[in-house]
Write an enzyme that holds these catalytic residues in place. Sequence first.
Site, PDB file in Angstrom:
ATOM      1  N   GLY A  12      -5.075  17.736   2.960  1.00 48.91           N
ATOM      2  CA  GLY A  12      -4.254  16.790   1.914  1.00 48.91           C
ATOM      3  C   GLY A  12      -3.398  17.382   1.599  1.00 48.91           C
ATOM      4  O   GLY A  12      -2.720  17.523   1.008  1.00 48.91           O
ATOM      5  N   SER A  13      -2.551  18.044   2.960  1.00 52.62           N
ATOM      6  CA  SER A  13      -1.491  18.453   2.670  1.00 52.62           C
ATOM      7  C   SER A  13       0.005  17.381   1.828  1.00 52.62           C
ATOM      8  O   SER A  13       0.746  18.111   0.853  1.00 52.62           O
ATOM      9  CB  SER A  13      -0.429  18.967   4.102  1.00 52.62           C
ATOM     10  OG  SER A  13      -0.409  18.135   4.980  1.00 52.62           O
ATOM     11  N   ASN A  14      -0.261  15.995   2.240  1.00 47.91           N
ATOM     12  CA  ASN A  14       0.121  15.153   1.806  1.00 47.91           C
ATOM     13  C   ASN A  14      -0.108  15.233   0.111  1.00 47.91           C
ATOM     14  O   ASN A  14       0.666  15.012  -1.135  1.00 47.91           O
ATOM     15  CB  ASN A  14       0.043  14.263   1.871  1.00 47.91           C
ATOM     16  CG  ASN A  14       0.959  13.425   3.324  1.00 47.91           C
ATOM     17  OD1 ASN A  14       2.239  13.540   3.121  1.00 47.91           O
ATOM     18  ND2 ASN A  14       0.575  13.414   4.212  1.00 47.91           N
ATOM     19  N   ARG A  64     -19.737  -1.227   3.343  1.00 48.59           N
ATOM     20  CA  ARG A  64     -17.937  -0.598   2.258  1.00 48.59           C
ATOM     21  C   ARG A  64     -17.945  -0.715   0.554  1.00 48.59           C
ATOM     22  O   ARG A  64     -17.968  -0.212   0.018  1.00 48.59           O
ATOM     23  CB  ARG A  64     -16.987  -1.230   3.171  1.00 48.59           C
ATOM     24  CG  ARG A  64     -17.028  -1.153   4.302  1.00 48.59           C
ATOM     25  CD  ARG A  64     -15.569  -1.771   4.806  1.00 48.59           C
ATOM     26  NE  ARG A  64     -15.669  -1.874   6.411  1.00 48.59           N
ATOM     27  CZ  ARG A  64     -14.997  -0.286   7.365  1.00 48.59           C
ATOM     28  NH1 ARG A  64     -14.572   0.411   6.257  1.00 48.59           N
ATOM     29  NH2 ARG A  64     -15.355  -0.895   8.018  1.00 48.59           N
ATOM     30  N   MET A  89      -8.385   8.705   5.413  1.00 47.45           N
ATOM     31  CA  MET A  89      -8.720   8.022   6.526  1.00 47.45           C
ATOM     32  C   MET A  89     -10.837   7.058   7.029  1.00 47.45           C
ATOM     33  O   MET A  89     -11.122   6.282   7.993  1.00 47.45           O
ATOM     34  CB  MET A  89      -9.419   8.762   8.415  1.00 47.45           C
ATOM     35  CG  MET A  89      -7.952   9.951   8.365  1.00 47.45           C
ATOM     36  SD  MET A  89      -6.836   9.196   8.343  1.00 47.45           S
ATOM     37  CE  MET A  89      -6.463   9.039   9.437  1.00 47.45           C
ATOM     38  N   ARG A  90     -10.597   5.925   6.038  1.00 50.03           N
ATOM     39  CA  ARG A  90     -11.827   4.621   5.595  1.00 50.03           C
ATOM     40  C   ARG A  90     -10.687   3.250   5.691  1.00 50.03           C
ATOM     41  O   ARG A  90      -9.823   3.689   4.703  1.00 50.03           O
ATOM     42  CB  ARG A  90     -12.958   5.077   4.820  1.00 50.03           C
ATOM     43  CG  ARG A  90     -13.235   6.147   4.476  1.00 50.03           C
ATOM     44  CD  ARG A  90     -14.216   6.389   6.023  1.00 50.03           C
ATOM     45  NE  ARG A  90     -15.613   5.310   5.767  1.00 50.03           N
ATOM     46  CZ  ARG A  90     -15.842   5.270   7.817  1.00 50.03           C
ATOM     47  NH1 ARG A  90     -15.731   6.428   7.932  1.00 50.03           N
ATOM     48  NH2 ARG A  90     -16.826   4.067   7.362  1.00 50.03           N
ATOM     49  N   ILE A  91     -11.355   2.488   6.443  1.00 47.35           N
ATOM     50  CA  ILE A  91     -10.487   1.198   6.401  1.00 47.35           C
ATOM     51  C   ILE A  91     -10.648   0.250   5.023  1.00 47.35           C
ATOM     52  O   ILE A  91     -12.314   0.285   4.430  1.00 47.35           O
ATOM     53  CB  ILE A  91     -10.892   0.424   7.681  1.00 47.35           C
ATOM     54  CG1 ILE A  91     -10.244   0.559   8.439  1.00 47.35           C
ATOM     55  CG2 ILE A  91     -10.240  -1.150   6.647  1.00 47.35           C
ATOM     56  CD1 ILE A  91      -9.724   0.239   9.105  1.00 47.35           C
ATOM     57  N   LEU A  92     -10.428  -0.474   3.960  1.00 43.18           N
ATOM     58  CA  LEU A  92     -10.199  -0.545   2.415  1.00 43.18           C
ATOM     59  C   LEU A  92     -10.697  -1.901   3.129  1.00 43.18           C
ATOM     60  O   LEU A  92      -9.835  -2.408   3.070  1.00 43.18           O
ATOM     61  CB  LEU A  92      -9.500  -0.425   1.438  1.00 43.18           C
ATOM     62  CG  LEU A  92      -9.205   1.535   1.319  1.00 43.18           C
ATOM     63  CD1 LEU A  92      -8.252   2.160   0.486  1.00 43.18           C
ATOM     64  CD2 LEU A  92     -10.974   2.123   0.265  1.00 43.18           C
ATOM     65  N   ASN A 106       0.428   3.632   0.271  1.00 42.58           N
ATOM     66  CA  ASN A 106      -0.603   4.861   1.545  1.00 42.58           C
ATOM     67  C   ASN A 106       0.838   5.373   2.672  1.00 42.58           C
ATOM     68  O   ASN A 106       1.825   4.665   2.598  1.00 42.58           O
ATOM     69  CB  ASN A 106      -0.825   3.996   2.066  1.00 42.58           C
ATOM     70  CG  ASN A 106      -2.173   4.593   3.201  1.00 42.58           C
ATOM     71  OD1 ASN A 106      -3.019   5.913   3.758  1.00 42.58           O
ATOM     72  ND2 ASN A 106      -1.525   3.842   4.744  1.00 42.58           N
ATOM     73  N   HIS A 108       1.384   6.806   6.182  1.00 40.28           N
ATOM     74  CA  HIS A 108       1.318   6.002   7.951  1.00 40.28           C
ATOM     75  C   HIS A 108       2.109   6.445   8.728  1.00 40.28           C
ATOM     76  O   HIS A 108       3.499   6.698   8.738  1.00 40.28           O
ATOM     77  CB  HIS A 108       0.988   4.866   7.893  1.00 40.28           C
ATOM     78  CG  HIS A 108       0.658   4.464   9.197  1.00 40.28           C
ATOM     79  ND1 HIS A 108      -1.146   4.741   9.944  1.00 40.28           N
ATOM     80  CD2 HIS A 108       1.258   3.827  10.693  1.00 40.28           C
ATOM     81  CE1 HIS A 108      -1.124   4.017  11.116  1.00 40.28           C
ATOM     82  NE2 HIS A 108       0.211   3.863  11.477  1.00 40.28           N
ATOM     83  N   SER A 135       6.208   6.720   7.536  1.00 40.57           N
ATOM     84  CA  SER A 135       6.094   5.241   6.003  1.00 40.57           C
ATOM     85  C   SER A 135       5.587   5.371   5.166  1.00 40.57           C
ATOM     86  O   SER A 135       4.425   5.259   5.888  1.00 40.57           O
ATOM     87  CB  SER A 135       5.539   3.552   6.906  1.00 40.57           C
ATOM     88  OG  SER A 135       6.743   4.279   8.251  1.00 40.57           O
ATOM     89  N   ASP A 144      -2.413  -0.758   7.548  1.00 33.83           N
ATOM     90  CA  ASP A 144      -1.261  -0.349   7.285  1.00 33.83           C
ATOM     91  C   ASP A 144      -0.174  -1.843   7.318  1.00 33.83           C
ATOM     92  O   ASP A 144       0.583  -1.355   8.062  1.00 33.83           O
ATOM     93  CB  ASP A 144      -1.025   0.220   8.662  1.00 33.83           C
ATOM     94  CG  ASP A 144      -2.046   1.261   8.573  1.00 33.83           C
ATOM     95  OD1 ASP A 144      -2.354   1.974   7.406  1.00 33.83           O
ATOM     96  OD2 ASP A 144      -3.019   1.577  10.278  1.00 33.83           O
TER      97      ASP A 144
HETATM   98  C1  GAR Z   1      -1.150  12.255   7.760  1.00 32.37           C
HETATM   99  O1  GAR Z   1      -0.046  12.691   9.398  1.00 32.37           O
HETATM  100  C2  GAR Z   1      -1.591  11.204   7.567  1.00 32.37           C
HETATM  101  O2  GAR Z   1       0.223  10.150   7.467  1.00 32.37           O
HETATM  102  C3  GAR Z   1      -2.043  10.191   7.844  1.00 32.37           C
HETATM  103  O3  GAR Z   1      -3.562  11.460   7.621  1.00 32.37           O
HETATM  104  C4  GAR Z   1      -2.551  12.832   7.942  1.00 32.37           C
HETATM  105  C5  GAR Z   1      -3.290  13.268   6.881  1.00 32.37           C
HETATM  106  O4  GAR Z   1      -2.889  14.955   6.216  1.00 32.37           O
HETATM  107  N1  GAR Z   1      -3.211   9.543   7.844  1.00 32.37           N
HETATM  108  C6  GAR Z   1      -3.307   8.404   8.417  1.00 32.37           C
HETATM  109  O5  GAR Z   1      -3.328   8.618   9.836  1.00 32.37           O
HETATM  110  C7  GAR Z   1      -3.528   7.366   7.361  1.00 32.37           C
HETATM  111  N2  GAR Z   1      -4.118   5.773   8.070  1.00 32.37           N
HETATM  112  P1  GAR Z   1      -3.191  16.043   5.674  1.00 32.37           P
HETATM  113  O6  GAR Z   1      -4.669  15.174   5.098  1.00 32.37           O
HETATM  114  O7  GAR Z   1      -2.581  16.976   5.705  1.00 32.37           O
HETATM  115  O8  GAR Z   1      -1.890  14.769   4.074  1.00 32.37           O
END
Ligand code: GAR
Length: 198
Positions: A12-14, A64, A89-92, A106, A108, A135, A144
């Site tokens: 969850g850092s983002n 789903r 990390m689930r495909i919608l 999103n 990526h 991106s 994506d």
């Molecule tokens: C991030 O690097 C994000 O870009 C990636 O997962 C990580 C999550 O880190 N997302 C994907 O790969 C989506 N396909 P976080 O939980 O620390 O934000």
Amino acid sequence: MTRVALLISGGGSNMVALARDMTGDHPGRAKLVLSNVPQAGGLLKASALRIPTAVVDHRDHDGRLPFEAAINAELDSARIDLICLAGFMRILTPEFTHRWAGRILNIHPSLLPKYKGLHTHRRAIEAGDTEHGASVHMVTGDLDDGPVLGQAVLSVRADDTPATLAERVLPLEHRLYPAVLRRFLAGDTTPVTIDARD
Ligand code: GAR
């Protein structure tokens, strides 16, 4: 005020970077952090930030569509206007993305359209790319895909590994996603560019 849900599966850092930015005169507020993984580290971080949390575990649902119906119930109950996928990390399904069309973003970890899907850092190194990054894009029915709203780019160094690249891309993501969200909520879809090349 735009009510924003942050969907996570991991650290969850983002999500933290976005939620921290949504204060003061920011037009958005983090109103829900939803995880499909009950143990996701980001849930504790959200609670520390006093953001309501919800868990919708995909393993509790038979397919789903029921999984997404449970997500929609949480989003509706929090009266969410906009979804930011942040390491979700689930495909919608197209049904879900259609319902939220124009209201779901999103992040990526690649320079889209390169390397949709998983293992993006490893694939960039294996391809011999000299530049890599992350991106933010609008989410459509295709994985994506969708219009790119911003990119952060860095140089791939000769000694980079997938781990060192991930370590340098992630802090750029934390700058990129909040910058894109601010611009998006101001009604401006001109792509944001962060150039961190050597
Ligand atoms: C991030 O690097 C994000 O870009 C990636 O997962 C990580 C999550 O880190 N997302 C994907 O790969 C989506 N396909 P976080 O939980 O620390 O934000």
